[in-house]
Scaffold this motif. Structure first.
Motif, PDB file in Angstrom:
ATOM      1  N   ARG A 279       0.812  -1.219   0.000  1.00 22.55           N
ATOM      2  CA  ARG A 279       0.000   0.000   0.000  1.00 22.55           C
ATOM      3  C   ARG A 279       0.845   1.269   0.000  1.00 22.55           C
ATOM      4  O   ARG A 279       0.331   2.355  -0.251  1.00 22.55           O
ATOM      5  CB  ARG A 279      -0.938  -0.017   1.217  1.00 22.55           C
ATOM      6  N   LEU A 280       2.129   1.130   0.265  1.00 24.43           N
ATOM      7  CA  LEU A 280       3.043   2.262   0.292  1.00 24.43           C
ATOM      8  C   LEU A 280       4.069   2.120  -0.823  1.00 24.43           C
ATOM      9  O   LEU A 280       4.359   1.017  -1.278  1.00 24.43           O
ATOM     10  CB  LEU A 280       3.755   2.352   1.642  1.00 24.43           C
ATOM     11  N   GLU A 281       4.637   3.236  -1.229  1.00 24.57           N
ATOM     12  CA  GLU A 281       5.740   3.217  -2.191  1.00 24.57           C
ATOM     13  C   GLU A 281       7.035   3.438  -1.422  1.00 24.57           C
ATOM     14  O   GLU A 281       7.148   4.359  -0.616  1.00 24.57           O
ATOM     15  CB  GLU A 281       5.578   4.313  -3.240  1.00 24.57           C
ATOM     16  N   LEU A 282       8.027   2.591  -1.682  1.00 24.14           N
ATOM     17  CA  LEU A 282       9.329   2.714  -1.038  1.00 24.14           C
ATOM     18  C   LEU A 282      10.385   2.985  -2.106  1.00 24.14           C
ATOM     19  O   LEU A 282      10.533   2.218  -3.057  1.00 24.14           O
ATOM     20  CB  LEU A 282       9.667   1.439  -0.271  1.00 24.14           C
ATOM     21  N   VAL A 283      11.101   4.087  -1.940  1.00 24.29           N
ATOM     22  CA  VAL A 283      12.137   4.484  -2.889  1.00 24.29           C
ATOM     23  C   VAL A 283      13.488   4.429  -2.196  1.00 24.29           C
ATOM     24  O   VAL A 283      13.617   4.860  -1.045  1.00 24.29           O
ATOM     25  CB  VAL A 283      11.880   5.922  -3.407  1.00 24.29           C
ATOM     26  N   GLU A 284      14.499   3.904  -2.873  1.00 27.67           N
ATOM     27  CA  GLU A 284      15.854   3.907  -2.348  1.00 27.67           C
ATOM     28  C   GLU A 284      16.659   5.029  -3.002  1.00 27.67           C
ATOM     29  O   GLU A 284      16.512   5.301  -4.196  1.00 27.67           O
ATOM     30  CB  GLU A 284      16.537   2.560  -2.593  1.00 27.67           C
ATOM     31  N   ALA A 285      17.509   5.684  -2.195  1.00 25.35           N
ATOM     32  CA  ALA A 285      18.318   6.797  -2.679  1.00 25.35           C
ATOM     33  C   ALA A 285      19.667   6.777  -1.972  1.00 25.35           C
ATOM     34  O   ALA A 285      19.935   5.923  -1.123  1.00 25.35           O
ATOM     35  CB  ALA A 285      17.592   8.123  -2.446  1.00 25.35           C
ATOM     36  N   ALA A 286      20.521   7.747  -2.314  1.00 24.14           N
ATOM     37  CA  ALA A 286      21.896   7.736  -1.833  1.00 24.14           C
ATOM     38  C   ALA A 286      22.059   8.405  -0.477  1.00 24.14           C
ATOM     39  O   ALA A 286      21.355   9.355  -0.144  1.00 24.14           O
ATOM     40  CB  ALA A 286      22.811   8.427  -2.844  1.00 24.14           C
ATOM     41  N   HIS A 287      23.017   7.899   0.273  1.00 24.54           N
ATOM     42  CA  HIS A 287      23.426   8.450   1.568  1.00 24.54           C
ATOM     43  C   HIS A 287      24.911   8.129   1.740  1.00 24.54           C
ATOM     44  O   HIS A 287      25.351   7.036   1.376  1.00 24.54           O
ATOM     45  CB  HIS A 287      22.618   7.801   2.696  1.00 24.54           C
ATOM     46  N   PRO A 288      25.749   9.044   2.243  1.00 27.93           N
ATOM     47  CA  PRO A 288      25.419  10.327   2.871  1.00 27.93           C
ATOM     48  C   PRO A 288      25.373  11.515   1.921  1.00 27.93           C
ATOM     49  O   PRO A 288      24.980  12.604   2.317  1.00 27.93           O
ATOM     50  CB  PRO A 288      26.551  10.501   3.882  1.00 27.93           C
ATOM     51  N   VAL A 289      25.808  11.321   0.660  1.00 30.46           N
ATOM     52  CA  VAL A 289      25.716  12.406  -0.320  1.00 30.46           C
ATOM     53  C   VAL A 289      24.480  12.174  -1.176  1.00 30.46           C
ATOM     54  O   VAL A 289      24.317  11.100  -1.753  1.00 30.46           O
ATOM     55  CB  VAL A 289      26.981  12.464  -1.203  1.00 30.46           C
ATOM     56  N   PRO A 290      23.561  13.143  -1.251  1.00 31.59           N
ATOM     57  CA  PRO A 290      22.288  12.930  -1.948  1.00 31.59           C
ATOM     58  C   PRO A 290      22.458  12.712  -3.445  1.00 31.59           C
ATOM     59  O   PRO A 290      23.472  13.084  -4.034  1.00 31.59           O
ATOM     60  CB  PRO A 290      21.514  14.219  -1.654  1.00 31.59           C
ATOM     61  N   ASP A 291      21.429  12.110  -4.058  1.00 27.41           N
ATOM     62  CA  ASP A 291      21.448  11.913  -5.504  1.00 27.41           C
ATOM     63  C   ASP A 291      20.102  12.288  -6.105  1.00 27.41           C
ATOM     64  O   ASP A 291      19.184  12.731  -5.402  1.00 27.41           O
ATOM     65  CB  ASP A 291      21.830  10.475  -5.859  1.00 27.41           C
ATOM     66  N   ALA A 292      19.978  12.116  -7.423  1.00 29.15           N
ATOM     67  CA  ALA A 292      18.770  12.527  -8.130  1.00 29.15           C
ATOM     68  C   ALA A 292      17.551  11.727  -7.690  1.00 29.15           C
ATOM     69  O   ALA A 292      16.428  12.254  -7.668  1.00 29.15           O
ATOM     70  CB  ALA A 292      18.977  12.382  -9.636  1.00 29.15           C
ATOM     71  N   ALA A 293      17.756  10.456  -7.337  1.00 32.29           N
ATOM     72  CA  ALA A 293      16.615   9.642  -6.895  1.00 32.29           C
ATOM     73  C   ALA A 293      15.987  10.231  -5.639  1.00 32.29           C
ATOM     74  O   ALA A 293      14.757  10.298  -5.511  1.00 32.29           O
ATOM     75  CB  ALA A 293      17.065   8.206  -6.637  1.00 32.29           C
ATOM     76  N   GLY A 294      16.831  10.674  -4.687  1.00 30.84           N
ATOM     77  CA  GLY A 294      16.313  11.303  -3.478  1.00 30.84           C
ATOM     78  C   GLY A 294      15.637  12.627  -3.769  1.00 30.84           C
ATOM     79  O   GLY A 294      14.585  12.938  -3.199  1.00 30.84           O
ATOM     80  N   ARG A 295      16.231  13.407  -4.646  1.00 31.81           N
ATOM     81  CA  ARG A 295      15.629  14.708  -4.989  1.00 31.81           C
ATOM     82  C   ARG A 295      14.258  14.521  -5.621  1.00 31.81           C
ATOM     83  O   ARG A 295      13.288  15.211  -5.248  1.00 31.81           O
ATOM     84  CB  ARG A 295      16.548  15.454  -5.956  1.00 31.81           C
ATOM     85  N   GLU A 296      14.151  13.607  -6.562  1.00 32.90           N
ATOM     86  CA  GLU A 296      12.868  13.406  -7.243  1.00 32.90           C
ATOM     87  C   GLU A 296      11.811  12.856  -6.293  1.00 32.90           C
ATOM     88  O   GLU A 296      10.637  13.262  -6.342  1.00 32.90           O
ATOM     89  CB  GLU A 296      13.067  12.478  -8.444  1.00 32.90           C
ATOM     90  N   ALA A 297      12.196  11.939  -5.419  1.00 28.55           N
ATOM     91  CA  ALA A 297      11.245  11.389  -4.449  1.00 28.55           C
ATOM     92  C   ALA A 297      10.801  12.462  -3.463  1.00 28.55           C
ATOM     93  O   ALA A 297       9.619  12.519  -3.089  1.00 28.55           O
ATOM     94  CB  ALA A 297      11.872  10.212  -3.711  1.00 28.55           C
ATOM     95  N   ALA A 298      11.729  13.329  -3.028  1.00 30.95           N
ATOM     96  CA  ALA A 298      11.372  14.403  -2.101  1.00 30.95           C
ATOM     97  C   ALA A 298      10.381  15.367  -2.742  1.00 30.95           C
ATOM     98  O   ALA A 298       9.436  15.836  -2.090  1.00 30.95           O
ATOM     99  CB  ALA A 298      12.626  15.142  -1.653  1.00 30.95           C
ATOM    100  N   ALA A 299      10.575  15.663  -4.021  1.00 30.34           N
ATOM    101  CA  ALA A 299       9.643  16.555  -4.718  1.00 30.34           C
ATOM    102  C   ALA A 299       8.261  15.927  -4.802  1.00 30.34           C
ATOM    103  O   ALA A 299       7.231  16.605  -4.592  1.00 30.34           O
ATOM    104  CB  ALA A 299      10.176  16.869  -6.111  1.00 30.34           C
TER     105      ALA A 299
END
Length: 435
Positions: A92-112
């Motif tokens: 029922r939820l969407e789970l996205v994986e992104a980069a840590h500790p330096v952010p990447d485009a996947a995190g930026r797009e998911a945050a938006a």
């Protein structure tokens, strides 16, 4: 021979047991369900889940398992690459994986997309926010005028600077369009429940993941002062936004946070207490120094070594045999290029040099998320034979410490602690066993 007797005869296994107990106390599956509210009336409101952090996948899994099947549920959670619990397939939820500790485009797009999901929320809607350590990098949505590349460069500089986590997150939240309370403010007028797992000294929710759902008492001026203190170069747009106050965060007293509720699911202190209880169950005295120890990793290692020597040699301030536990978040000021290692392993290398093979003293330090910095280990072990075994391999502890290469020191010794991702995060765990 009982399992307790076996552990007492094997210091490495005993220390690893205490680490595992500390991690287990902070697992979302153990602690989240009891804090969930009843679902809203589906004819009036909906439930939206938003979250970010290294424990995000496990928190989402625990919430889905506990939420009534007949109650509507939707949302988006971001976690670190490789930190989705094995076998978990969100329904029922969407789970996205992104980069840590330096952010990447996947995190930026998911945050938006996460920020966009808050549009149209009403007073009968419920938002459950799942916040844990690491969320600051994962939830990366640059402030207006800043690029992802700007945020990446600033983040790298902060990570190498030796700044404390509160200082780093002060800068991060002021250069963000979603952190520093902005996500929580965007949820108004919905009911908001934040469920947090603390990875910061003092458990300040405004510091955990840069406080996306809580008001922020720090200022643009504070962020500028931190950048000046540590020599962090800011791009023109970032400097202009901070100097003008255009990047100011929502403050305590803001009406958009009225009625918001926060529950702390797990803290470093709770995990230390669980480890202390486990040690006492084995017949050992256990002492917790603090869950808020900060400072340069190698120097904190020397301090712990001095305490261990006093106990080993003089039975003061504690009598041996005993276990001494501590937590918090130390820092590493990177001065060399090409070295490998994180806070825990650099702490241990500093301690090993100070101990000089002190008989009867064994140490484990590891990050409770299972990853020490960006390496594949959580931490490592130090024993009375560490320096001798290293010398036999041609390894100089001081040379590797000068090179910020603690990983390269402990790996050939077979002394790394490598559990893999633990799916939670309550910061550094350190245990000194004095026999």
């Amino acid at each position: 021979m009982s399992s307790a007797d076996l552990l007492l005869k094997d210091p490495r296994a005993l220390l690893r047991h205490l680490y595992d107990v500390a991690v287990s106390r902070a697992l979302p599956g153990q602690v989240l369900a009891a804090q969930l509210p009843p679902p809203p009336d589906p004819s009036k409101g909906r439930t939206l889940v938003l979250g970010a952090g290294k424990a995000g996948g496990a928190m989402a899994q625990a919430l889905e398992a506990a939420w009534p099947r007949q109650a509507p549920l939707s949302g988006l959670v971001i976690t670190r690459y490789g930190h989705t619990p094995p076998g978990y397939r969100p329904e029922r939820l969407e789970l996205v994986e992104a980069a840590h500790p330096v952010p990447d485009a996947a995190g930026r797009e998911a945050a938006a997309r996460m920020l966009a999901l808050t549009q149209g929320l009403g007073p009968d809607d419920l938002v459950i926010c799942l916040i844990s350590g690491g969320g600051s990098a994962l939830l990366s949505l640059p402030a207006p005028g800043l690029s992802l590349e700007d945020k990446q460069a600033i983040n790298r500089a902060l990570l190498k600077s030796g700044a404390a986590i509160g200082e780093m997150n002060c800068v991060r939240k002021h250069l963000s369009a979603i952190k520093g309370g902005r996500l929580g403010a965007a949820c108004a007028p919905a009911q908001v429940l934040t469920l947090s797992i603390s990875d910061v000294p003092g458990d300040d929710p405004a510091v955990i993941a840069s406080g996306p759902t809580v008001p922020d008492a720090t200022s643009c001026a504070d962020a500028l002062a931190i950048c000046k203190r540590y020599g962090i170069t800011l791009p023109p747009a970032a400097r202009a936004g901070l100097e003008s106050g255009a990047f100011e965060t929502p403050k305590p007293g803001d009406a958009r946070f009225d009625g918001h509720r926060l529950e702390m699911l797990a803290t470093p202190q709770q995990s230390l207490e669980a480890a202390a209880e486990a040690a006492r169950a084995l017949g050992l005295d256990a002492h917790i120094l603090s869950d808020e120890i900060e400072g340069e990793s190698r120097e904190i290692g020397k301090m712990h070594a001095a305490l261990a020597r006093a106990v080993a040699r003089r039975d003061a301030p504690f009598r041996k045999p005993c276990v001494i536990l501590s937590g918090g978040e130390t820092t590493v000021t990177v001065k060399a290029k090409g070295g490998r290692g994180g806070r825990a392993s650099e702490f241990l290398l500093g301690a090993a040099i100070a101990l000089q093979g002190e008989p009867g003293v064994h140490l484990l330090a590891a990050d409770t998320d299972g990853i020490d910095g960006i390496e594949d280990n959580a931490g490592a072990l130090v024993t009375p034979t560490t320096l001798d075994r290293a010398a036999a391999l041609g390894l100089s502890a001081q040379r590797e410490l000068d090179a910020n290469n603690a990983y390269g020191f402990f790996a050939p010794l077979g002394d790394l602690v490598s559990p893999g991702p633990t799916f939670t995060n309550v910061n550094d765990f350190r245990a000194l066993l004095i026999l």
